[in-house]
Design a protein around this motif. Structure first.
Motif, PDB file in Angstrom:
ATOM      1  N   SER B  35     133.045  64.426 -24.650  1.00 33.96           N
ATOM      2  CA  SER B  35     132.819  62.983 -24.704  1.00 33.96           C
ATOM      3  C   SER B  35     132.305  62.429 -23.375  1.00 33.96           C
ATOM      4  CB  SER B  35     134.119  62.267 -25.082  1.00 33.96           C
ATOM      5  OG  SER B  35     135.080  62.470 -24.072  1.00 33.96           O
ATOM      6  N   ASP B  36     132.273  63.261 -22.351  1.00 30.79           N
ATOM      7  CA  ASP B  36     131.771  62.815 -21.051  1.00 30.79           C
ATOM      8  C   ASP B  36     130.347  63.287 -20.790  1.00 30.79           C
ATOM      9  OD1 ASP B  36     134.085  61.465 -20.324  1.00 30.79           O
ATOM     10  OD2 ASP B  36     135.037  63.307 -19.595  1.00 30.79           O
ATOM     11  N   VAL B  37     129.741  63.902 -21.782  1.00 35.97           N
ATOM     12  CA  VAL B  37     128.417  64.495 -21.582  1.00 35.97           C
ATOM     13  C   VAL B  37     127.455  63.967 -22.642  1.00 35.97           C
ATOM     14  CG1 VAL B  37     127.130  66.649 -21.518  1.00 35.97           C
ATOM     15  CG2 VAL B  37     129.455  66.588 -20.643  1.00 35.97           C
ATOM     16  N   LEU B  38     126.311  63.498 -22.184  1.00 35.04           N
ATOM     17  CA  LEU B  38     125.302  63.025 -23.137  1.00 35.04           C
ATOM     18  C   LEU B  38     124.556  64.189 -23.791  1.00 35.04           C
ATOM     19  CD1 LEU B  38     123.598  59.998 -21.342  1.00 35.04           C
ATOM     20  CD2 LEU B  38     124.892  59.929 -23.474  1.00 35.04           C
ATOM     21  N   ALA B  39     124.260  65.186 -23.012  1.00 28.70           N
ATOM     22  CA  ALA B  39     123.420  66.269 -23.521  1.00 28.70           C
ATOM     23  C   ALA B  39     124.172  67.132 -24.520  1.00 28.70           C
ATOM     24  CB  ALA B  39     122.944  67.136 -22.360  1.00 28.70           C
ATOM     25  N   GLY B  40     123.448  67.648 -25.460  1.00 29.01           N
ATOM     26  CA  GLY B  40     124.036  68.577 -26.420  1.00 29.01           C
ATOM     27  C   GLY B  40     123.374  68.438 -27.771  1.00 29.01           C
ATOM     28  N   PRO B  41     123.391  69.499 -28.534  1.00 33.17           N
ATOM     29  CA  PRO B  41     122.724  69.463 -29.829  1.00 33.17           C
ATOM     30  C   PRO B  41     123.575  68.773 -30.897  1.00 33.17           C
ATOM     31  CG  PRO B  41     123.693  71.606 -29.460  1.00 33.17           C
ATOM     32  CD  PRO B  41     123.961  70.809 -28.226  1.00 33.17           C
ATOM     33  N   LEU B  42     122.920  68.380 -31.947  1.00 36.25           N
ATOM     34  CA  LEU B  42     123.625  67.877 -33.128  1.00 36.25           C
ATOM     35  C   LEU B  42     124.582  68.938 -33.643  1.00 36.25           C
ATOM     36  CD1 LEU B  42     120.737  66.436 -35.326  1.00 36.25           C
ATOM     37  CD2 LEU B  42     122.649  65.131 -34.382  1.00 36.25           C
ATOM     38  N   GLU B  43     125.672  68.504 -34.181  1.00 36.40           N
ATOM     39  CA  GLU B  43     126.542  69.460 -34.857  1.00 36.40           C
ATOM     40  C   GLU B  43     125.902  69.850 -36.184  1.00 36.40           C
ATOM     41  OE1 GLU B  43     130.538  68.223 -35.372  1.00 36.40           O
ATOM     42  OE2 GLU B  43     130.855  67.883 -33.227  1.00 36.40           O
ATOM     43  N   GLY B  44     126.132  71.071 -36.590  1.00 32.22           N
ATOM     44  CA  GLY B  44     125.692  71.490 -37.917  1.00 32.22           C
ATOM     45  C   GLY B  44     124.288  72.036 -37.983  1.00 32.22           C
ATOM     46  N   HIS B  83     114.441  61.984 -17.538  1.00 33.32           N
ATOM     47  CA  HIS B  83     115.634  61.931 -18.407  1.00 33.32           C
ATOM     48  C   HIS B  83     116.590  63.040 -17.962  1.00 33.32           C
ATOM     49  CE1 HIS B  83     113.176  59.391 -21.093  1.00 33.32           C
ATOM     50  NE2 HIS B  83     112.227  60.293 -20.940  1.00 33.32           N
ATOM     51  N   VAL B  84     117.153  62.863 -16.786  1.00 34.56           N
ATOM     52  CA  VAL B  84     118.026  63.916 -16.236  1.00 34.56           C
ATOM     53  C   VAL B  84     119.207  64.131 -17.170  1.00 34.56           C
ATOM     54  CG1 VAL B  84     119.503  64.553 -14.311  1.00 34.56           C
ATOM     55  CG2 VAL B  84     117.361  63.334 -13.891  1.00 34.56           C
ATOM     56  N   ALA B  85     119.434  65.365 -17.526  1.00 34.73           N
ATOM     57  CA  ALA B  85     120.531  65.711 -18.445  1.00 34.73           C
ATOM     58  C   ALA B  85     120.476  64.843 -19.702  1.00 34.73           C
ATOM     59  CB  ALA B  85     121.883  65.579 -17.746  1.00 34.73           C
ATOM     60  N   ASP B  86     119.267  64.524 -20.116  1.00 35.35           N
ATOM     61  CA  ASP B  86     119.007  63.713 -21.319  1.00 35.35           C
ATOM     62  C   ASP B  86     119.473  62.270 -21.167  1.00 35.35           C
ATOM     63  OD1 ASP B  86     117.944  65.966 -22.589  1.00 35.35           O
ATOM     64  OD2 ASP B  86     119.928  66.602 -23.246  1.00 35.35           O
ATOM     65  N   GLY B  87     119.806  61.898 -19.940  1.00 36.86           N
ATOM     66  CA  GLY B  87     120.331  60.553 -19.719  1.00 36.86           C
ATOM     67  C   GLY B  87     119.291  59.580 -19.211  1.00 36.86           C
ATOM     68  N   LYS B  88     119.796  58.465 -18.752  1.00 36.98           N
ATOM     69  CA  LYS B  88     118.965  57.352 -18.299  1.00 36.98           C
ATOM     70  C   LYS B  88     118.289  57.707 -16.973  1.00 36.98           C
ATOM     71  CE  LYS B  88     120.020  52.353 -17.815  1.00 36.98           C
ATOM     72  NZ  LYS B  88     118.788  51.799 -18.275  1.00 36.98           N
ATOM     73  N   THR B 138     105.314  45.167 -15.175  1.00 37.21           N
ATOM     74  CA  THR B 138     106.698  45.442 -15.522  1.00 37.21           C
ATOM     75  C   THR B 138     107.057  46.855 -15.105  1.00 37.21           C
ATOM     76  OG1 THR B 138     108.334  45.265 -17.292  1.00 37.21           O
ATOM     77  CG2 THR B 138     106.286  46.381 -17.848  1.00 37.21           C
ATOM     78  N   ARG B 139     108.330  47.067 -14.882  1.00 32.24           N
ATOM     79  CA  ARG B 139     108.808  48.405 -14.557  1.00 32.24           C
ATOM     80  C   ARG B 139     109.762  48.826 -15.663  1.00 32.24           C
ATOM     81  NH1 ARG B 139     111.204  49.892  -9.772  1.00 32.24           N
ATOM     82  NH2 ARG B 139     109.780  51.662  -9.626  1.00 32.24           N
ATOM     83  N   LEU B 140     109.626  50.051 -16.110  1.00 25.70           N
ATOM     84  CA  LEU B 140     110.380  50.534 -17.262  1.00 25.70           C
ATOM     85  C   LEU B 140     111.148  51.790 -16.875  1.00 25.70           C
ATOM     86  CD1 LEU B 140     107.501  50.125 -19.889  1.00 25.70           C
ATOM     87  CD2 LEU B 140     109.337  48.507 -19.391  1.00 25.70           C
ATOM     88  N   MET B 141     112.454  51.632 -16.778  1.00 25.37           N
ATOM     89  CA  MET B 141     113.300  52.767 -16.421  1.00 25.37           C
ATOM     90  C   MET B 141     113.507  53.647 -17.654  1.00 25.37           C
ATOM     91  SD  MET B 141     116.964  52.601 -14.491  1.00 25.37           S
ATOM     92  CE  MET B 141     116.253  52.388 -12.855  1.00 25.37           C
ATOM     93  N   ALA B 142     113.406  54.926 -17.465  1.00 23.56           N
ATOM     94  CA  ALA B 142     113.506  55.844 -18.608  1.00 23.56           C
ATOM     95  C   ALA B 142     114.859  55.701 -19.299  1.00 23.56           C
ATOM     96  CB  ALA B 142     113.314  57.280 -18.133  1.00 23.56           C
ATOM     97  N   PRO B 143     114.849  55.656 -20.625  1.00 27.15           N
ATOM     98  CA  PRO B 143     116.117  55.580 -21.352  1.00 27.15           C
ATOM     99  C   PRO B 143     116.714  56.962 -21.561  1.00 27.15           C
ATOM    100  CG  PRO B 143     114.333  55.566 -22.910  1.00 27.15           C
ATOM    101  CD  PRO B 143     113.704  55.683 -21.535  1.00 27.15           C
ATOM    102  N   ALA B 144     117.962  56.991 -21.965  1.00 28.28           N
ATOM    103  CA  ALA B 144     118.552  58.250 -22.423  1.00 28.28           C
ATOM    104  C   ALA B 144     117.828  58.676 -23.698  1.00 28.28           C
ATOM    105  CB  ALA B 144     120.039  58.067 -22.695  1.00 28.28           C
ATOM    106  N   VAL B 145     117.735  59.973 -23.903  1.00 30.52           N
ATOM    107  CA  VAL B 145     117.038  60.452 -25.103  1.00 30.52           C
ATOM    108  C   VAL B 145     118.001  60.968 -26.166  1.00 30.52           C
ATOM    109  CG1 VAL B 145     114.857  60.975 -23.974  1.00 30.52           C
ATOM    110  CG2 VAL B 145     116.637  62.709 -24.020  1.00 30.52           C
ATOM    111  N   THR B 146     119.264  60.974 -25.857  1.00 36.46           N
ATOM    112  CA  THR B 146     120.206  61.454 -26.870  1.00 36.46           C
ATOM    113  C   THR B 146     120.273  60.474 -28.038  1.00 36.46           C
ATOM    114  OG1 THR B 146     121.905  60.469 -25.504  1.00 36.46           O
ATOM    115  CG2 THR B 146     121.713  62.838 -25.426  1.00 36.46           C
TER     116      THR B 146
END
Lengths: 386, 411
Positions: B35-44, B83-88, B138-146
């Motif tokens: 629950s503390d990590v954004l990165a990871g695959p879908l279950e299943g 998107h470091v570690a799939d994050g912001k 405008t400046r656009l900060m990369a979003p998380a991709v998860t």
């Protein structure tokens, strides 16, 4: 060159007798001893790794890191030849690491030419695995000082007494590092990526780099060395036309090897300044620095079972490398891209040329933004001269 | 060597050896809680799907060199650097876009290298600069991709049901879909709704991309200067007369690598919640709804049919309606894109916001350009349709504000 000076140099070369053996570290290898005119030797290094990164491990793996073959020959009384062919990770990488001749002009001076190991710090010339108690090479010596760096070039080296101090010097002109320092797949300034085997055939910019080192062997204190490297690394002209600004890479290193009581200390520090194109700002650092210190404490020397003269040692290494020194212009925050590691080691040397080693290493890394990455693991390995 | 010293030293060696031999679990970095990590695959995911996911993961992390096609103009050298570690993302990889209002219309200034600034360039090439004539930047900060696969799988009809462009319900919130023209290589999909030749965009901070193929191809091109089968031309800098690309053969990203990176993004897990059972968090969620934040940050959406089982007709909690909203002058950068006006922004999904700092070097930055250093700052910068919610926040007691922030940090 001044004609009188040239005549004096030639006269001294003829007049001085040859010396039996240089004190240069590259000849300080056991296979050289007791040879006739030609000798073959080398070293072999293998190890196992178990590394965990942020809780995830790929499990155990084994690797044959290096199999290096030396060829040495004494040609007459003044000329020696040395080469080193390296097979890394089996046959994944095969490289001619050294192929040089030394022509001894006088006891204080020799001309060296060929593919040589520039004296950029001490590790680059003293990197043979059997000499070290740790499986991994130091961060600063591989990430900032691009060991093992082989260059084609020529220059002078020798030793001279200065007062009561035994001083050594080396200075070479070499083709130098290349475009890979910024044109690489690391996404950062990476001096090791500037190594290019094409430089064995041709310089990429027609401007040799200069590398030199002076060292002093201080009685009771050990050896202190200071080295510098400076050269243009980029291809700034093509077919005579300028296509880019000249960009230089400069390194300054300080190294030490000695003993404090029973503890052997070896360390090296380096600073690097790199002219980086404006278009790569902040992602690619223009300054790097780092250092390492190894402390080795022999806890037993003598008989171990049937083996005479065995040595068991414990060792510790602390090391640090900052690959992008500075702050972000947008946020004022510190740029990351740095690494710190502590390693503990236990080694067993059945004799001086062979070492079995076990290491535990904890490694703190941060990415460019400062996000932490933690690695730790155990390594066990061996290395032996033959 | 004296016997006592030898014994002591040997003891030290034994401790070291024991540490080495016994330490695999005890002295190695532990796996963070899921629950503390954004990165990871879908279950299943099936084994084959997982293999594709991991192949895409490698492509996502791949750092490109100029010889491999990076640039000649670019912003970052890999997907993961933004998107470091799939994050912001972080300020250093934040995108800059510009344009100019001319005759009442927004001109993305393509002849001057717009709309996106590539402020980095490979050696021997000149990076772009913002033209003086630009009226909006405008400046656009990369979003998380998860979780993007979930957002992609929401049917257009769901968004149309959420839309209230004329504010018929009178709540002061009037979300509308971002209708965009699609390039010929973007397929609208089988359940797409069409409006005068336009389709609903849902990716990008102004909803200018239809799906993950559209978004990813744009990112390869505009962010990294890498050509794909969809956008096969290198970016160049015509302003300084440099209209030549690099010598890497095009497309620089082969089809299989491109598709696996898209699959990787599509099959990233839903950002995890934390502390859901904490009473303060639960109270904060109630306050979030009472302050009408949920009018835009809709807690749950439902996906339509998907060939990926974990994405097939599931309810998930992104806290967005994927619609455009007028955020008022506070967030109006004078830059228009796709179907969005200068003051309009697509509702940012709030899931994962509590883990933002973990990919931003420990210092979280919020809003589209990272201008807010705290969640409270971000709330107070909401205007336009969100002004009523902002005022509601201002009226909260300190304890209620803390609860609201605790709820946001749990996302």
């Amino acid at each position: 060159m001044n004609k009188r000076l040239l005549i004096a140099l030639l006269a001294s070369a003829i007049a001085w007798p040859a010396v039996a053996q240089t004190t240069d570290p590259i000849y300080d290898r056991p296979f050289v001893a007791g040879t006739g005119t030609t000798a073959i030797g080398g070293y072999l290094e293998g190890n196992t790794n178990y590394v965990v990164e942020d809780g995830i491990s790929e499990g155990f793996s084994m690797e044959l890191r290096r199999f290096n073959i030396f060829l040495y020959s004494a040609i007459g009384s003044r000329i020696t030849f040395l080469s080193e062919l390296e097979f890394e990770h089996g046959t994944e990488e095969i490289a001619l690491e050294t192929a040089l001749i030394d022509f001894r002009i006088s006891p204080q001076m020799a001309l060296r030419a060929g593919i040589l190991l520039p004296p950029l710090g001490t590790f680059n010339q003293n990197h043979d695995s059997p000499r070290w108690e740790f499986v991994d090479r130091p961060l600063v010596s591989t990430r900032i000082i691009p060991s093992t760096l082989s260059e084609v070039g020529f220059g002078l080296h020798g030793r001279v007494p200065v007062g009561g101090i035994d001083a050594g010097y080396q200075i070479y002109l070499v083709n130098g590092l290349g475009n890979g320092i910024v044109n690489n797949t690391e996404g950062r300034t990476d001096i090791p990526s500037g190594r290019d085997e094409e430089a064995f055939a041709e310089d990429n910019n027609g401007e040799p780099a200069v590398v030199g080192r002076i060292e002093a062997r201080l009685p009771r204190w050990g050896t202190v060395g200071l080295a510098a490297y400076s050269g243009t690394y980029n291809t700034w002209r093509v077919e005579g036309d300028q296509v880019d600004d000249k960009r230089r890479v400069r390194l300054l290193t300080l190294d030490y090897a000695g003993s404090v009581g029973p503890v052997d200390l070896t360390g090296e520090a380096a600073m690097a300044w790199i002219d980086v194109p404006n278009g790569l700002s902040e992602l690619f650092g223009d300054r790097q620095h780092g250092a390492f210190l190894d402390a080795v404490y022999p806890i037993h020397h003598g008989r171990v079972g049937a083996i005479q003269d065995a040595t068991v040692s414990v060792a510790v290494r602390v090391e640090y490398a900052d690959l992008n020194v500075g702050t972000f212009s947008g946020t004022g925050g510190r740029i990351g891209d740095e690494e710190t590691a502590v390693a503990l080691g236990l080694s067993f040397r059945p004799h001086a040329e062979t070492v079995f080693k076990m290491n535990y290493r904890y490694h703190w890394k941060s990415d460019l933004l400062g996000n932490p990455i933690r690695l730790a693991g155990v390594q066990a390995g061996f290395a032996t001269y033959f | 060597m004296k016997p006592l010293r030898t014994v002591g030293a040997a003891g030290t060696a034994l401790v070291v050896a024991a540490l080495i031999l016994g330490g695999c679990d005890a002295v190695t970095p532990s796996l963070p809680d899921d629950s503390d990590v954004l990165a990871g695959p879908l279950e299943g995911l099936s084994g084959a799907q997982m293999a594709s996911h991991l192949k895409g993961d490698a492509g996502f992390a791949r750092v490109f060199s100029p010889a491999e096609g990076l640039g000649p103009l670019f912003v970052a050298a890999s997907c993961e650097s933004c998107h470091v570690a799939d994050g912001k993302g972080h300020d250093v990889t934040t995108l800059t876009r510009f344009g100019q209002f001319r005759g009442g219309r927004f001109d993305p200034m393509r002849e001057a290298g717009g709309p996106q600034l590539q402020h980095r360039a490979v050696a021997g090439y000149e990076a772009e600069r913002i033209p003086r004539e630009a009226t909006g930047v405008t400046r656009l900060m990369a979003p998380a991709v998860t979780g993007l696969g979930f957002l992609e799988a929401v049917p257009d009809d769901v968004l149309l049901e959420l839309a209230d462009p004329l504010d018929a319900d009178g709540d002061g919130v009037s979300g509308r879909p971002g209708w965009i023209e699609l390039p010929p290589w973007v397929s609208p999909g089988p359940a797409a709704r069409e409006n005068n030749g336009r389709y609903i965009g849902r990716f990008g901070k102004k909803s200018a991309a239809r799906d993950l193929v559209h978004q990813t191809a744009n990112a390869y091109s505009q962010d990294m200067g890498l050509t794909t089968e969809f956008l096969p031309r290198d970016l160049t800098n015509p302003v300084v007369g440099m209209d030549t690309g690099d010598i890497a053969p095009d497309p620089e990203i082969q089809s299989d690598e491109f598709q696996s990176v898209v699959f990787y993004i599509r099959t990233l897990k839903e950002p995890p919640r934390r502390n859901e059972d904490d009473p303060q968090v639960q109270r904060g969620e109630r306050i979030f709804a009472e302050a009408l934040c949920t009018a835009c940050h809709v807690p749950t959406l439902r996906t339509g049919p998907s060939a990926i089982e974990s994405l097939d007709r599931v309810t998930f909690a992104p806290y967005t309606d994927l619609l455009l909203h007028d955020m008022g002058p506070e967030l109006d950068d004078g830059y228009a894109e796709g179907g969005a006006l200068t003051s309009e922004w697509r509702t940012a999904p709030l899931w994962g916001i509590g883990l933002a700092a973990d990919s931003q070097g420990g210092e979280a930055r919020y809003l589209h350009d990272g201008r807010a250093a705290t969640l409270e700052e971000a709330i107070l910068l909401h205007g336009g349709e969100a002004a009523r919610s902002r005022e509601a926040y201002n009226r909260l007691s300190a304890a209620d504000r803390d609860a609201l922030i605790a709820f946001l940090e749990s996302l």
